[in-house]
Design an enzyme around this catalytic site. Structure first.
Site, PDB file in Angstrom:
ATOM      1  N   GLU A  94       0.842  -1.198   0.000  1.00 54.28           N
ATOM      2  CA  GLU A  94       0.000   0.000   0.000  1.00 54.28           C
ATOM      3  C   GLU A  94       0.876   1.246   0.000  1.00 54.28           C
ATOM      4  OE1 GLU A  94      -4.144  -1.245   2.067  1.00 54.28           O
ATOM      5  OE2 GLU A  94      -2.562  -0.728   3.470  1.00 54.28           O
ATOM      6  N   CYS A 107       3.478   8.845   0.484  1.00 55.89           N
ATOM      7  CA  CYS A 107       4.007   8.044   1.591  1.00 55.89           C
ATOM      8  C   CYS A 107       4.280   6.659   1.011  1.00 55.89           C
ATOM      9  CB  CYS A 107       2.953   8.010   2.695  1.00 55.89           C
ATOM     10  SG  CYS A 107       3.425   6.997   4.091  1.00 55.89           S
ATOM     11  N   CYS A 114       6.568  -5.942   7.438  1.00 56.74           N
ATOM     12  CA  CYS A 114       7.719  -5.485   8.232  1.00 56.74           C
ATOM     13  C   CYS A 114       8.038  -6.550   9.268  1.00 56.74           C
ATOM     14  CB  CYS A 114       7.395  -4.160   8.934  1.00 56.74           C
ATOM     15  SG  CYS A 114       8.781  -3.556   9.934  1.00 56.74           S
ATOM     16  N   CYS A 118       6.506  -4.141  15.863  1.00 51.24           N
ATOM     17  CA  CYS A 118       6.091  -3.192  16.905  1.00 51.24           C
ATOM     18  C   CYS A 118       4.651  -3.512  17.276  1.00 51.24           C
ATOM     19  CB  CYS A 118       6.196  -1.758  16.405  1.00 51.24           C
ATOM     20  SG  CYS A 118       7.886  -1.315  15.940  1.00 51.24           S
ATOM     21  N   CYS A 121       1.539  -1.424  15.759  1.00 54.41           N
ATOM     22  CA  CYS A 121       1.511  -1.073  14.328  1.00 54.41           C
ATOM     23  C   CYS A 121       0.899  -2.201  13.502  1.00 54.41           C
ATOM     24  CB  CYS A 121       2.939  -0.794  13.866  1.00 54.41           C
ATOM     25  SG  CYS A 121       3.135  -0.637  12.084  1.00 54.41           S
ATOM     26  N   HIS A 218       8.710   6.884  20.415  1.00 56.97           N
ATOM     27  CA  HIS A 218       7.542   6.309  21.090  1.00 56.97           C
ATOM     28  C   HIS A 218       7.714   5.949  22.560  1.00 56.97           C
ATOM     29  CE1 HIS A 218       6.111   6.466  17.115  1.00 56.97           C
ATOM     30  NE2 HIS A 218       6.508   5.286  16.713  1.00 56.97           N
ATOM     31  N   CYS A 334      -0.984   6.762   9.781  1.00 62.36           N
ATOM     32  CA  CYS A 334       0.255   6.139  10.273  1.00 62.36           C
ATOM     33  C   CYS A 334      -0.042   4.818  10.951  1.00 62.36           C
ATOM     34  CB  CYS A 334       0.923   7.027  11.310  1.00 62.36           C
ATOM     35  SG  CYS A 334       1.509   8.563  10.684  1.00 62.36           S
TER      36      CYS A 334
HETATM   37  N1  SAH Z   1       9.296   1.429   9.954  1.00 61.34           N
HETATM   38  C1  SAH Z   1       9.540   2.822   9.899  1.00 61.34           C
HETATM   39  C2  SAH Z   1       8.733   3.491   8.824  1.00 61.34           C
HETATM   40  C3  SAH Z   1       7.233   3.412   9.013  1.00 61.34           C
HETATM   41  S1  SAH Z   1       6.698   4.991   9.377  1.00 61.34           S
HETATM   42  C4  SAH Z   1       9.282   3.436  11.245  1.00 61.34           C
HETATM   43  O1  SAH Z   1       8.740   2.773  12.104  1.00 61.34           O
HETATM   44  O2  SAH Z   1       9.694   4.577  11.433  1.00 61.34           O
HETATM   45  C5  SAH Z   1       5.183   4.735  10.138  1.00 61.34           C
HETATM   46  C6  SAH Z   1       5.057   5.633  11.341  1.00 61.34           C
HETATM   47  O3  SAH Z   1       3.775   5.410  11.948  1.00 61.34           O
HETATM   48  C7  SAH Z   1       6.086   5.307  12.403  1.00 61.34           C
HETATM   49  O4  SAH Z   1       6.491   6.458  13.091  1.00 61.34           O
HETATM   50  C8  SAH Z   1       5.267   4.404  13.315  1.00 61.34           C
HETATM   51  O5  SAH Z   1       5.858   4.295  14.559  1.00 61.34           O
HETATM   52  C9  SAH Z   1       3.939   5.091  13.311  1.00 61.34           C
HETATM   53  N2  SAH Z   1       2.838   4.221  13.741  1.00 61.34           N
HETATM   54  C10 SAH Z   1       2.789   2.881  13.681  1.00 61.34           C
HETATM   55  N3  SAH Z   1       1.599   2.446  14.138  1.00 61.34           N
HETATM   56  C11 SAH Z   1       0.889   3.541  14.471  1.00 61.34           C
HETATM   57  C12 SAH Z   1      -0.427   3.752  14.974  1.00 61.34           C
HETATM   58  N4  SAH Z   1      -1.237   2.726  15.178  1.00 61.34           N
HETATM   59  N5  SAH Z   1      -0.838   5.010  15.205  1.00 61.34           N
HETATM   60  C13 SAH Z   1      -0.015   6.067  14.924  1.00 61.34           C
HETATM   61  N6  SAH Z   1       1.227   5.932  14.434  1.00 61.34           N
HETATM   62  C14 SAH Z   1       1.680   4.691  14.214  1.00 61.34           C
HETATM   63 FE1  SF4 Z   2       7.794  -1.874  11.213  1.00 66.24          FE
HETATM   64 FE2  SF4 Z   2       5.531  -0.658  11.963  1.00 66.24          FE
HETATM   65 FE3  SF4 Z   2       7.559  -0.904  13.673  1.00 66.24          FE
HETATM   66 FE4  SF4 Z   2       7.799   0.785  11.595  1.00 66.24          FE
HETATM   67  S1  SF4 Z   2       6.342   0.960  13.288  1.00 66.24           S
HETATM   68  S2  SF4 Z   2       9.311  -0.690  12.343  1.00 66.24           S
HETATM   69  S3  SF4 Z   2       6.612  -0.361  10.052  1.00 66.24           S
HETATM   70  S4  SF4 Z   2       6.390  -2.600  12.791  1.00 66.24           S
END
Ligand code: SAH
Ligand code: SF4
Length: 342
Positions: A94, A107, A114, A118, A121, A218, A334
């Site tokens: 996506e 984006c 991934c 996390c 996410c 975070h 995000c």
């Molecule tokens: N993997 C990289 C790039 C992805 S960016 C990274 O983690 O930085 C996606 C962004 O959205 C990251 O800052 C991630 O931490 C944030 N994110 C992930 N899940 C989210 C959620 N449920 N609500 C808001 N932000 C979220």
């Molecule tokens: Fe991967 Fe989501 Fe963590 Fe970014 S925030 S490193 S996309 S699991």
């Protein structure tokens, strides 16, 4: 017989080398072909009408030219559009486009899924399939520009995946998008977001294109961060902050920190104080992001808690803003990207 090159993965220098070397063509052919691809968004050699007919017929033997194919589009109430794209092996990713008239941002994803898992996410929860090629990364941007019918001003590596687990291809895609004879997107209009992979941060500090860097933080201490982001067990906060300080020494760049506000998990006043001492003395800018719920486990912090948290950042002069989500109604905000229904 020359081998087949993935056209969208090549830098301008590589185009030149292959065309003048293997194919014994004059240099200006590289300029012409890159202009068709990156300016006019023409992805079929047969349509490149200022090349000779003979050359048009010859090129497909040496190059494959397949940008990701848009197979589904969803539009949000706020103008955000999400695209489901299919790759040549059938995998799907996506990408999201935020279009606000003169200011538009793509984006883009760096991996199918991934592997970092996390806990908050959707991409991380869904698991990992494979890295994207440089062409699949740059190609998302081009496919969206073609669909939109106009130039997109910014590219952020904030889609699916961790860019610094696929550093070589991400940097090659940046070369293709920023090259003056390619897409010519300014380095200041490109941002890479990482969960904190130290070797990738070092590689970026040595990279020739000065793009912006965002770090998904975070949590302000190792215990909490490791719980939310398992990657922290490998790259601790101390090693991460060390790498970021070195990055700043080398580049003079400010760093953006993403901090998603999860109710009663990482949003207390104590967490805010810890965050200010972690970032004190750094050129830091904090994006405070209300959590987009993707799992039952966590909820979004209430307005009062977000306000109190930010008041502490203000008191200690940590620059920040609360970033309102875009596209949440179509799961394009995000952390909501996950290929689920096909
Ligand atoms: N993997 C990289 C790039 C992805 S960016 C990274 O983690 O930085 C996606 C962004 O959205 C990251 O800052 C991630 O931490 C944030 N994110 C992930 N899940 C989210 C959620 N449920 N609500 C808001 N932000 C979220
Ligand atoms: Fe991967 Fe989501 Fe963590 Fe970014 S925030 S490193 S996309 S699991």
């Amino acid at each position: 017989m020359s081998k087949t090159h993935d056209a969208l993965s090549l830098s301008y220098e590589e185009w030149n080398r292959i065309l003048t070397g293997e194919l014994e063509l004059p240099r200006y052919r590289a300029d012409q072909i890159c202009q068709w691809i990156y300016q006019k968004k023409v992805f079929d050699f047969a349509e490149m009408t200022n090349l000779s007919k003979e050359l048009r017929e010859k090129l497909p033997a040496s190059f494959t030219l397949f940008p990701p194919m848009i197979i589904k589009e969803q539009a949000s109430k706020d103008g955000t559009r999400k695209f489901l794209m299919q790759l040549t092996d059938g995998e799907k990713i996506e990408s999201v486009l935020m279009d606000h008239g003169s200011h538009s941002t793509a984006c883009i994803s760096s991996q199918v899924g991934c592997p970092l898992g996390c806990s908050f996410c959707a991409t991380g929860i869904a698991g990992f399939v494979r890295n994207l090629t440089a062409g699949e990364i740059a190609g998302q941007f081009l496919a969206m520009e073609k669909r939109l019918g106009k130039d997109i001003n910014n590219a952020v590596f904030m889609g699916m995946g961790e860019p610094f687990l696929n550093t070589d291809n991400v940097l090659a895609a940046i070369l293709a998008l920023s090259g003056p004879k390619m897409r010519n997107l300014g380095a200041r209009h490109i941002a890479v977001s990482t969960s904190g992979i130290v070797p990738g941060i070092i590689d970026l500090s040595n990279f020739e294109v000065p793009v912006r860097l965002s770090v998904s933080l975070h949590a302000p201490n190792d215990a909490l961060r490791s719980k939310l982001m398992p990657v922290n067990r490998k790259h601790s906060l101390e090693s991460l902050m060390d790498a970021l300080r070195k990055y700043q020494e080398r580049t003079g760049e400010r760093i953006t920190f993403e901090y998603v506000m999860i109710d009663k998990v990482n949003d207390s006043a104590d967490n805010a104080y810890e965050l200010t001492s972690l970032l004190q003395g750094m050129g830091a800018y904090v994006n405070v992001i209300p959590y987009n719920p993707v799992t039952e486990k966590y909820a979004r912090s209430g307005e009062a808690r977000i306000k109190e948290f930010c008041a502490i950042l203000t008191k200690y002069r940590i620059e920040h803003e609360i970033r309102r989500e875009k596209g949440a109604d179509i799961d394009a905000a995000c952390g909501q990207l996950r290929v689920k229904d096909v």
